[in-house]
Design a protein around this motif. Structure first.
Motif, mmCIF file in Angstrom:
data_model
loop_
_atom_site.group_PDB
_atom_site.id
_atom_site.type_symbol
_atom_site.label_atom_id
_atom_site.label_comp_id
_atom_site.label_asym_id
_atom_site.label_seq_id
_atom_site.Cartn_x
_atom_site.Cartn_y
_atom_site.Cartn_z
ATOM 1 N N ILE A 77 7.043 7.418 -15.134
ATOM 2 C CA ILE A 77 7.304 6.035 -14.723
ATOM 3 C C ILE A 77 6.808 5.058 -15.853
ATOM 4 C CG2 ILE A 77 5.200 5.590 -13.367
ATOM 5 C CD1 ILE A 77 6.661 3.525 -11.584
ATOM 6 N N VAL A 78 7.840 4.077 -16.089
ATOM 7 C CA VAL A 78 7.328 3.015 -17.132
ATOM 8 C C VAL A 78 7.104 1.777 -16.549
ATOM 9 C CG1 VAL A 78 9.702 2.555 -17.678
ATOM 10 C CG2 VAL A 78 7.962 2.154 -19.440
ATOM 11 N N HIS A 79 6.246 0.862 -16.928
ATOM 12 C CA HIS A 79 6.009 -0.318 -16.405
ATOM 13 C C HIS A 79 5.246 -1.077 -17.550
ATOM 14 C CE1 HIS A 79 1.988 -0.231 -14.597
ATOM 15 N NE2 HIS A 79 2.510 0.954 -13.954
ATOM 16 N N SER A 80 5.144 -2.406 -17.301
ATOM 17 C CA SER A 80 4.265 -3.351 -18.038
ATOM 18 C C SER A 80 2.914 -3.373 -17.754
ATOM 19 C CB SER A 80 4.848 -4.678 -17.964
ATOM 20 O OG SER A 80 3.995 -5.607 -18.585
ATOM 21 N N ALA A 81 1.837 -3.475 -18.490
ATOM 22 C CA ALA A 81 0.457 -3.583 -18.187
ATOM 23 C C ALA A 81 0.371 -4.718 -17.422
ATOM 24 C CB ALA A 81 -0.157 -3.357 -19.527
ATOM 25 N N LEU A 82 1.169 -5.671 -17.577
ATOM 26 C CA LEU A 82 1.019 -6.955 -16.730
ATOM 27 C C LEU A 82 0.691 -6.796 -15.133
ATOM 28 C CD1 LEU A 82 3.467 -9.452 -18.353
ATOM 29 C CD2 LEU A 82 0.871 -9.469 -18.530
ATOM 30 N N CYS A 83 1.415 -5.698 -14.775
ATOM 31 C CA CYS A 83 1.549 -5.483 -13.464
ATOM 32 C C CYS A 83 0.258 -4.134 -13.030
ATOM 33 C CB CYS A 83 2.873 -5.134 -12.690
ATOM 34 S SG CYS A 83 3.524 -3.378 -13.173
ATOM 35 N N GLY A 84 -0.501 -4.086 -14.005
ATOM 36 C CA GLY A 84 -1.886 -3.079 -13.600
ATOM 37 C C GLY A 84 -1.589 -1.732 -13.795
ATOM 38 N N VAL A 85 -2.216 -1.088 -14.920
ATOM 39 C CA VAL A 85 -1.858 0.101 -15.236
ATOM 40 C C VAL A 85 -2.938 0.858 -14.157
ATOM 41 C CG1 VAL A 85 -2.356 2.092 -16.881
ATOM 42 C CG2 VAL A 85 -1.245 -0.258 -17.609
ATOM 43 N N ASP A 86 -4.115 0.313 -14.166
ATOM 44 C CA ASP A 86 -4.975 0.966 -13.392
ATOM 45 C C ASP A 86 -4.717 1.178 -11.767
ATOM 46 O OD1 ASP A 86 -6.625 1.479 -15.495
ATOM 47 O OD2 ASP A 86 -8.016 -0.078 -15.189
ATOM 48 N N THR A 87 -4.083 0.169 -11.212
ATOM 49 C CA THR A 87 -3.656 0.103 -10.169
ATOM 50 C C THR A 87 -2.465 1.222 -9.707
ATOM 51 O OG1 THR A 87 -3.767 -2.259 -10.146
ATOM 52 C CG2 THR A 87 -2.554 -1.273 -8.098
ATOM 53 N N THR A 88 -1.719 1.664 -10.687
ATOM 54 C CA THR A 88 -0.497 2.530 -10.643
ATOM 55 C C THR A 88 -1.504 4.016 -10.706
ATOM 56 O OG1 THR A 88 0.814 1.248 -12.033
ATOM 57 C CG2 THR A 88 1.223 3.529 -11.665
ATOM 58 N N LEU A 89 -2.527 4.113 -11.602
ATOM 59 C CA LEU A 89 -3.127 5.457 -11.757
ATOM 60 C C LEU A 89 -3.930 5.868 -10.509
ATOM 61 C CD1 LEU A 89 -4.492 5.105 -15.380
ATOM 62 C CD2 LEU A 89 -2.685 6.381 -14.604
ATOM 63 N N SER A 90 -4.581 4.646 -9.774
ATOM 64 C CA SER A 90 -5.279 4.820 -8.703
ATOM 65 C C SER A 90 -4.422 5.114 -7.476
ATOM 66 C CB SER A 90 -6.039 3.679 -8.006
ATOM 67 O OG SER A 90 -6.866 3.194 -9.164
ATOM 68 N N ARG A 91 -3.433 4.358 -7.537
ATOM 69 C CA ARG A 91 -2.356 4.917 -6.487
ATOM 70 C C ARG A 91 -1.937 6.257 -6.370
ATOM 71 N NH1 ARG A 91 0.336 1.193 -2.965
ATOM 72 N NH2 ARG A 91 1.733 1.978 -1.704
ATOM 73 N N LEU A 92 -1.679 6.745 -7.576
ATOM 74 C CA LEU A 92 -1.133 7.913 -7.827
ATOM 75 C C LEU A 92 -2.112 8.959 -7.608
ATOM 76 C CD1 LEU A 92 1.274 7.501 -10.831
ATOM 77 C CD2 LEU A 92 2.050 8.187 -8.502
ATOM 78 N N THR A 93 -3.242 8.936 -7.868
ATOM 79 C CA THR A 93 -4.172 9.726 -7.564
ATOM 80 C C THR A 93 -4.637 9.565 -6.080
ATOM 81 O OG1 THR A 93 -5.683 8.990 -9.931
ATOM 82 C CG2 THR A 93 -6.654 10.374 -8.156
ATOM 83 N N GLY A 94 -4.525 8.475 -5.406
ATOM 84 C CA GLY A 94 -4.602 8.702 -3.734
ATOM 85 C C GLY A 94 -3.583 9.405 -3.282
ATOM 86 N N LEU A 95 -2.556 9.484 -3.934
ATOM 87 C CA LEU A 95 -1.426 10.205 -3.282
ATOM 88 C C LEU A 95 -1.481 11.766 -3.642
ATOM 89 C CD1 LEU A 95 1.412 7.463 -3.998
ATOM 90 C CD2 LEU A 95 0.962 8.323 -1.789
ATOM 91 N N GLY A 96 -2.624 12.153 -4.332
ATOM 92 C CA GLY A 96 -2.657 13.660 -4.593
ATOM 93 C C GLY A 96 -2.070 13.813 -6.025
ATOM 94 N N MET A 97 -1.819 13.107 -6.861
ATOM 95 C CA MET A 97 -1.154 13.294 -8.137
ATOM 96 C C MET A 97 -2.107 13.319 -9.306
ATOM 97 S SD MET A 97 2.305 13.062 -7.019
ATOM 98 C CE MET A 97 3.192 12.362 -8.634
ATOM 99 N N ASP A 98 -1.825 14.161 -10.225
ATOM 100 C CA ASP A 98 -2.826 14.120 -11.388
ATOM 101 C C ASP A 98 -2.053 13.030 -12.330
ATOM 102 O OD1 ASP A 98 -4.465 14.577 -13.399
ATOM 103 O OD2 ASP A 98 -3.988 16.904 -13.634
ATOM 104 N N ALA A 99 -2.730 11.927 -12.713
ATOM 105 C CA ALA A 99 -1.767 10.921 -13.288
ATOM 106 C C ALA A 99 -2.739 10.283 -14.661
ATOM 107 C CB ALA A 99 -1.660 9.732 -12.409
ATOM 108 N N ARG A 100 -2.002 10.076 -15.661
ATOM 109 C CA ARG A 100 -2.468 9.726 -16.828
ATOM 110 C C ARG A 100 -1.366 8.774 -17.729
ATOM 111 N NH1 ARG A 100 -1.421 13.714 -20.979
ATOM 112 N NH2 ARG A 100 -0.243 15.215 -20.100
#
Ligand SMILES: C[S@@+](CC[C@H](N)C(=O)[O-])C[C@H]1O[C@@H](n2cnc3c(N)ncnc32)[C@H](O)[C@@H]1O
Length: 237
Positions: A171-194
């Protein structure tokens, strides 16, 4: 207030050669491939996509990513809420001599069946003035609601629910909408995200027109003129 000035230090070649060669029609109202498309396409080309691997493109627009994945031998399904985008992707796939299944679907309510080996998405992610993303019009391609995350969050959820074990979401997006938010969400969904790629790009017309509003929300600094785009790779464990 601290002033964060960002200058574009790493703007690179826009598109990999196979994509530059591709003839893509982008009629009015359909998102023309941009830096975000190019970044995600580069990431897609780094994946080891097996022959006839099932790939899902969420928010396909002109079909740039769907056609690129089909060229790699994938069996691609591409979805978009816009009829124009659906028809454009069908035409672009035909012109490229590729087979892509294209459907009109609203991601906010539709859950694809899967399982997919790879899910790619360049969703609308620009923070916009109303909570809900627009229901129609060209802005539907970029406006992501007040925090820019309405479709970003949904893509994370859909990716986690439709990928096979070991499958990958890009997935691509702007840092303006929160990179850490995406990483935490994906981790919470059982994904290994970076984050696997990032690039500073100058504000386009949409962000330039919102600078005062973005500054008031402290999303950008006083003299900021660039946004950072990130590509996130998440593997389903
Ligand atoms: C930023 S454009 C990306 C287009 C293309 N994938 C690319 O990278 O060039 C986002 C796309 O998402 C689509 N979209 C927006 N809201 C959607 C929704 N609720 N369901 C499905 N597609 C949506 C838009 O119509 C637009 O084509």
């Amino acid at each position: 207030m601290t002033t964060r000035v960002r200058t574009p230090t790493r703007v690179r070649t826009p598109l990999p050669p196979p994509v530059r060669r591709a003839r893509l029609l982008t009629p009015p109202g359909v998102y023309a491939p941009q830096c975000d498309t190019a970044l995600l396409t580069r990431a897609l080309y780094r994946e080891d996509i097996g022959d006839a691997a099932p790939v899902l493109d969420l928010g396909t627009g002109s079909g740039a990513l769907a056609v690129a994945a089909a060229r790699l031998g994938a069996e691609v399904t591409a979805l978009d809420i816009s009829w124009r985008a659906v028809l454009t992707t069908r035409v672009n796939a035909f012109l490229a001599g590729q087979s892509v299944t294209v459907r009109r679907r609203d991601l906010t309510s539709y859950l694809p069946r899967g399982p997919y080996e790879l899910v790619v998405s360049n969703p609308p992610y620009v923070p916009s003035l109303s909570w809900e993303p627009p229901r129609r019009g060209a802005a539907r391609a970029w406006d992501g609601g007040l925090d820019g995350r309405a479709l970003v969050d949904r893509v994370c959820d859909v990716g986690a629910r439709t990928l096979r074990t070991g499958g990958v979401l890009l997935i691509v997006h702007s840092a303006l909408c929160g990179v850490d938010t995406t990483l935490s969400r994906l981790t919470g969904l059982g994904m290994d995200a970076r984050v696997i790629d990032r690039e500073l790009v100058p504000f386009g017309p949409v962000l330039r027109s919102r600078r005062a509003w973005l500054r008031r929300r402290d999303l950008i600094g006083e003299d900021e003129i660039c946004e950072e785009l990130v590509v996130i790779r998440a593997e389903r464990s």
